[in-house]
Design a protein around this motif. Structure first.
Motif, short mmCIF file in Angstrom:
data_model
loop_
_atom_site.label_atom_id
_atom_site.label_comp_id
_atom_site.label_asym_id
_atom_site.label_seq_id
_atom_site.Cartn_x
_atom_site.Cartn_y
_atom_site.Cartn_z
N UNK A 151 -28.03 5.58 22.04
CA UNK A 151 -27.95 5.05 20.68
C UNK A 151 -27.45 6.12 19.72
N UNK A 152 -26.16 6.13 19.39
CA UNK A 152 -25.65 7.07 18.39
C UNK A 152 -26.09 6.63 16.99
N UNK A 153 -26.60 7.57 16.21
CA UNK A 153 -27.08 7.28 14.86
C UNK A 153 -26.21 8.01 13.84
N UNK A 154 -25.74 7.27 12.83
CA UNK A 154 -24.95 7.88 11.77
C UNK A 154 -25.84 8.74 10.88
N UNK A 155 -25.37 9.93 10.55
CA UNK A 155 -26.15 10.84 9.70
C UNK A 155 -25.87 10.66 8.22
N UNK A 156 -24.76 10.00 7.88
CA UNK A 156 -24.39 9.87 6.48
C UNK A 156 -23.64 11.08 5.95
N UNK A 157 -23.42 12.07 6.80
CA UNK A 157 -22.63 13.25 6.39
C UNK A 157 -21.17 12.94 6.72
N UNK A 158 -20.38 12.66 5.69
CA UNK A 158 -19.01 12.18 5.86
C UNK A 158 -18.04 13.05 5.05
N UNK A 159 -17.03 13.56 5.72
CA UNK A 159 -15.95 14.31 5.06
C UNK A 159 -14.70 13.46 5.08
N UNK A 160 -14.04 13.33 3.93
CA UNK A 160 -12.87 12.47 3.81
C UNK A 160 -11.65 13.25 3.35
N UNK A 161 -10.58 13.14 4.12
CA UNK A 161 -9.29 13.72 3.74
C UNK A 161 -8.45 12.61 3.12
N UNK A 162 -8.08 12.78 1.88
CA UNK A 162 -7.24 11.82 1.17
C UNK A 162 -5.80 12.32 1.12
N UNK A 163 -4.85 11.40 1.45
CA UNK A 163 -3.45 11.79 1.44
C UNK A 163 -2.93 12.09 0.05
N UNK A 164 -1.76 12.67 -0.04
CA UNK A 164 -0.82 12.86 1.08
C UNK A 164 -1.07 14.15 1.85
N UNK A 165 -0.64 14.14 3.09
CA UNK A 165 -0.61 15.35 3.91
C UNK A 165 0.77 15.48 4.54
#
Length: 212
Positions: A151-165
Motif C-alpha cells: 500500500x503506497x501512501x502519498x505524503x503530500x510533499x509535492x515539488x512542481x516544475x512549471x514550464x517553460x523548460x
C-alpha cells in the motif's frame, strides 16, 4: 570517542554515558567468550561444543560492530539525503534507483528502504533537459509504504516544475513526514503535457531527511 557538541556539557555527558554503555556491552561479550573458552578467572572449564563457541563468537562480533556503527553514526539533527533517478519516465511512473520501468508494479519495483527512524524535510526535483512549454508542468510526490510495498501512501510533499523548460527544470518543496526503519520510499511523477507525456531524458529527485 565522539562528541556532538564540545561546548555543551549536557552533550558531552550524554556522549560519555553512551560510550560507557558501549564499553560495558563489549566487556560483557568478552567475559562470555572467556567463559566459553575456559579462560575466565574462576572458570570450571567444562565441556564446550562447537556451537557454544560459535554463538559466543557471533555475539562478540555483533557487539563490536554495533559499537563501531554507533561511533560512526552522524550526530543528531544531521540533514541527510536519498537520491532517486530514472533514465526514461512516463506519466504516473514511480522513480527508484532507475533499474526498472513503471507500470502497474511501479512502486514495488522502484523504491528504496529507509535505514532508520527519520523525518522527511523536503524534496528537490529536476526534469533535466526535457522540454516543457509555458503551459506544461511536471510534479513529483513522495510516497511511503509501511507494509512492504503493498500500500503506497502519498505524503503530500509535492515539488512542481512549471514550464517553460528551458530554463525551468528544477523545483523544491519543504515538508514534514515521519518514516521508520524498513519503510519503503519512492517518488511518483505526473505531468499535464498534452503532446507527449513521456520524459525521454528521465528525472532526478533528492529527498532530504533528518534523524533524531
Amino acid at each position: 570517542m565522539k562528541f556532538e557538541d564540545d561546548t555543551d556539557p549536557n552533550s558531552i555527558l550524554s556522549d560519555a554515558l553512551e560510550n560507557l554503555e558501549n564499553a560495558e556491552e563489549i566487556n560483557e561479550a568478552a567475559d562470555n567468550l572467556q567463559q566459553v573458552l575456559g579462560t575466565e578467572p574462576g572458570s570450571t572449564g567444562g565441556s564446550v561444543t562447537f556451537n557454544d563457541l560459535l554463538a559466543a563468537n557471533e555475539l562478540a562480533d555483533e557487539t563490536v560492530q554495533h559499537a563501531i556503527a554507533d561511533e560512526l553514526a552522524p550526530p543528531c539533527g544531521c540533514v541527510l539525503s536519498i537520491y532517486l533517478a530514472a533514465p526514461v519516465v512516463s506519466n504516473n511512473d514511480f522513480v527508484g534507483l532507475g533499474t526498472s520501468s513503471g507500470g502497474a508494479m511501479g512502486f514495488v519495483r522502484n523504491n528504496v528502504v529507509i535505514p532508520q527512524t527519520a523525518t522527511i524535510t523536503g524534496l528537490v526535483f529536476s526534469i533535466r533537459d526535457n522540454s516543457l512549454s509555458a503551459t506544461d508542468s511536471v510534479t513529483a510526490e513522495i510516497f511511503v509504504s509501511t507494509d512492504c510495498g503493498v500500500t503506497p501512501l502519498a505524503t503530500g510533499i509535492i515539488a512542481t516544475v512549471n514550464g517553460p523548460n528551458p530554463p525551468n527544470c528544477c523545483a523544491f518543496s519543504p515538508g514534514t513526514f515521519a518514516v521508520h526503519q524498513c519503510d519503503l520510499l519512492s517518488v511518483q511523477i505526473k505531468n499535464d503535457m498534452t503532446e507527449d507525456p513521456a520524459l525521454p531524458d528521465g528525472v532526478a529527485a533528492t529527498i532530504l531527511y533528518t534523524i533524531p
